[in-house]
Design an enzyme around this catalytic site. Structure first.
Site, mmCIF file in Angstrom:
data_model
loop_
_atom_site.group_PDB
_atom_site.id
_atom_site.type_symbol
_atom_site.label_atom_id
_atom_site.label_comp_id
_atom_site.label_asym_id
_atom_site.label_seq_id
_atom_site.Cartn_x
_atom_site.Cartn_y
_atom_site.Cartn_z
ATOM 1 N N ASP A 197 8.431 0.630 -12.363
ATOM 2 C CA ASP A 197 7.382 1.376 -11.661
ATOM 3 C C ASP A 197 6.217 1.555 -12.625
ATOM 4 O O ASP A 197 6.199 0.955 -13.711
ATOM 5 C CB ASP A 197 7.903 2.724 -11.169
ATOM 6 C CG ASP A 197 7.268 3.134 -9.835
ATOM 7 O OD1 ASP A 197 6.032 3.288 -9.808
ATOM 8 O OD2 ASP A 197 7.991 3.293 -8.850
ATOM 9 N N HIS A 291 2.490 -0.259 -7.809
ATOM 10 C CA HIS A 291 3.404 0.439 -8.725
ATOM 11 C C HIS A 291 3.714 -0.423 -9.953
ATOM 12 O O HIS A 291 4.852 -0.479 -10.413
ATOM 13 C CB HIS A 291 4.695 0.836 -8.008
ATOM 14 C CG HIS A 291 4.536 2.025 -7.097
ATOM 15 N ND1 HIS A 291 4.437 3.312 -7.579
ATOM 16 C CD2 HIS A 291 4.434 2.108 -5.746
ATOM 17 C CE1 HIS A 291 4.291 4.138 -6.552
ATOM 18 N NE2 HIS A 291 4.278 3.443 -5.431
ATOM 19 N N GLU A 358 3.045 1.658 -0.956
ATOM 20 C CA GLU A 358 1.918 2.413 -1.511
ATOM 21 C C GLU A 358 0.917 1.549 -2.281
ATOM 22 O O GLU A 358 0.374 1.969 -3.290
ATOM 23 C CB GLU A 358 2.427 3.557 -2.403
ATOM 24 C CG GLU A 358 3.214 4.586 -1.638
ATOM 25 C CD GLU A 358 3.654 5.772 -2.488
ATOM 26 O OE1 GLU A 358 3.759 6.871 -1.924
ATOM 27 O OE2 GLU A 358 3.875 5.587 -3.699
#
Length: 562
Positions: A197, A291, A358
């Site tokens: 991440d 990410h 995201e």
């Protein structure tokens, strides 16, 4: 008449006594007193575990190890009938003729023996987990007394998963193994290992050593809840083609404590082997296309701003406020294919999680290179570019005989042909995917994120959302909107433990228990058998077992304080 009344009273008393003694989580499909309810089976130092078939040996040794670790009884495991002699015996068998369902098992406790069997090694292992929960919840006796009981059991869902984020905070191999043991105790069969991440890259990739040399370490973490102490005045404005951070020269204040770590490939193999003996499949997650700040800190040339000095993230929150998106060039795809090739050789799992969540489209919208790629591939917008990215990765993963799993954002722009959807933004994504005949794993944030607070006023720092035990228990993974045919595509469910505010194993346990118990029951037990009051009653015994095992949980559950 008197005999009938007496018999009714005796049966009633026996059932009440039985209910007090037997408290298994998750609730079995069938659970009743044995043929002779007053009988008990006693384990002492002379008891043996008889693995009748070769496939029973792993579960036999697991049970023996558990009993030795927590009760200090060293039971002999045997595999020959002439060794049974006169000793009391726990007899384990794998026989594929027992049931059509390979996960189905039985346990029968008599005064002289405990018999347990299943058509599969995995099913027998679940039988052993139930035997473990029949054991006393303390180790103060010179013998272990088990009540007479008959169990026939099997899971409701094939996918029963739990996730652990090791990127925000790193957890060592010893705790990861302990975590897998917790899943095994609750008859869970998938461990979603979130390895990469913005905040840290945790898996050794031999072809790209800078991923761990640079990407596995950050120079600090924010203090307290996002935006963190001292960062309250930093403002973010999200515009169609840019994100403004004000003031421009804002520097995020952190604790300045270097944090990091990673798993070598040998350590990964060790954990995989450990999980396999507990019939837990590990699904690795390699995040993309967003990410990716830890990756970009090591290899900035793969970003949309290749001349920028990227850094491993030190703040939490929605990281798309920062440029954490990979540029969808051939160079990037080759890099990711190299990474995934090493990952897929390591992990025998048929599934690879590729994230897909995201991803702010701003960074592609403001990148001339990304816009040119869209033009060359006739992509109408950045959502289509996201879909193009996921399709490319899926094609490569499929070529290696594996299937991708992604968060529900992989639906954006069109779902990849064979992808499995993990629905976290509520149920909407899962419903859409099931209607398109794609496998779905339900993990809606409001119920399934165990990093959220358990209590309105929690005992320690946690994500600022509220997910109490009752909400977890009362969730059903099959949305009411799906008809019977569509519901078949709901593969199961998963709980998630994101580690922004979880920096130690004891805190991880605190957040996990007893919500893991509730999760296990909604994924294993028949819907019609679930009863929250009864579950809470069975938890009383489970807490004693956690005390025996040294597991940390909130003492407020014992006092009933909300």
């Amino acid at each position: 008449m008197k005999k009938t009344v007496f018999l009714i009273l005796f049966i009633s008393f026996a059932f009440k006594l039985f209910a007090q003694q037997v408290n298994i989580i998750p609730q079995p499909v069938e659970l009743k007193p044995g043929t002779f309810p007053k009988d008990t089976f006693t384990i002492d130092k002379n008891t043996v575990i008889f693995a009748i078939t070769k496939g029973a040996e792993n579960s036999a040794h697991y049970l023996a190890d558990y009993i030795q670790k927590y009760y200090n009884f060293k039971l002999k495991v045997i595999d020959k009938i002439d060794e049974v002699a006169k000793a009391k015996t726990i007899t384990l068998v794998v026989n594929n003729q027992l049931y059509a369902n390979p996960n189905k098992y039985f346990v029968s406790v008599l005064s002289s023996t405990i018999n347990a069997g299943s058509p599969s090694e995995q099913g027998l292992f679940y039988a052993v987990q139930s035997i473990i929960q029949l054991l006393p919840s303390s180790n103060t006796s010179s013998s272990l007394i088990i009540p007479s009981v008959d169990i026939i059991d099997y899971p409701r869902f094939d996918y029963r998963g739990m996730h652990l984020d090791v990127s925000r905070h790193f957890f060592d191999v010893a705790f990861v193994k302990k975590y897998i043991d917790y899943l095994a105790l609750h008859k869970m069969n998938y461990f979603h290992w979130h390895l990469t991440d913005d905040h840290g890259w945790r898996i050794e990739i031999k072809k790209y050593p800078k991923l761990t040399e640079i990407g596995a370490w950050r120079n600090g973490s924010i203090i307290g809840l996002w935006p963190g102490k001292g960062n309250e005045n930093i403002k973010y404005e999200v515009l169609p083609a840019e994100i403004k951070i004000m003031p421009k020269d804002a520097i995020i204040k952190t604790d300045n404590i270097r944090h990091g770590g990673f798993y070598t490939q040998e350590e990964i193999k060790d954990v995989i082997s450990y999980a396999a003996k507990r019939y837990v499949t590990i699904i690795p997650e390699i995040e993309m296309p967003a990410h990716s700040m830890a990756l970009l800190a090591a290899y900035p040339e793969l970003g949309t701003e290749p001349n920028k000095k990227y850094a491993v993230a030190e703040t939490w929150g929605m990281m798309n406020k920062y440029n954490n998106v990979l540029q969808p060039t051939e160079k990037t795809f080759k890099f990711l294919e190299d990474v995934l090739a090493e990952v897929m050789v390591l992990f025998p799992s048929p599934y690879i999680h590729i994230g897909g969540d995201e991803g702010s489209k701003v960074w592609w919208r403001s990148s001339p290179v990304a816009q040119q790629i869209m033009k060359e591939n006739n992509l109408k917008d950045e959502s289509a570019l996201q879909s193009y990215f996921i399709h490319r990765i899926e094609k490569f993963v499929n070529s290696k005989g594996k299937t991708i799993i992604g968060w529900d954002e992989i639906l954006d722009g069109g779902l990849a042909p064979n992808a499995i959807v993990m629905s976290w933004r509520g149920e909407k994504g899962g419903i859409a995917a099931a209607k398109e005949k794609h496998k779905v794993i339900m993990t809606p944030e409001n119920m399934m994120y165990f990093n959220h607070k358990q209590f309105l006023q929690d005992d320690s720092l946690a994500a600022a959302k509220y997910s109490p035990l009752e909400n977890v228990y009362k969730y059903d993974p099959i949305p009411a909107e799906l008809d019977a045919e569509q519901a078949k595509y709901v593969w199961g469910g998963q709980g998630n433990l994101w580690s922004e505010y979880i920096a130690s194993p004891t805190k991880a346990e605190y957040q996990l228990f007893p919500r893991l118990d509730a999760l296990s029951e909604i994924l294993w037990s028949p819907k019609e058998k679930r009863n929250y009051s009864d579950f809470l009653n069975r938890l009383k015994t489970q807490f004693k077992r956690y005390d025996l095992m040294g597991i940390n949980y909130s003492q407020r559950y014992l006092s009933g304080t909300p």
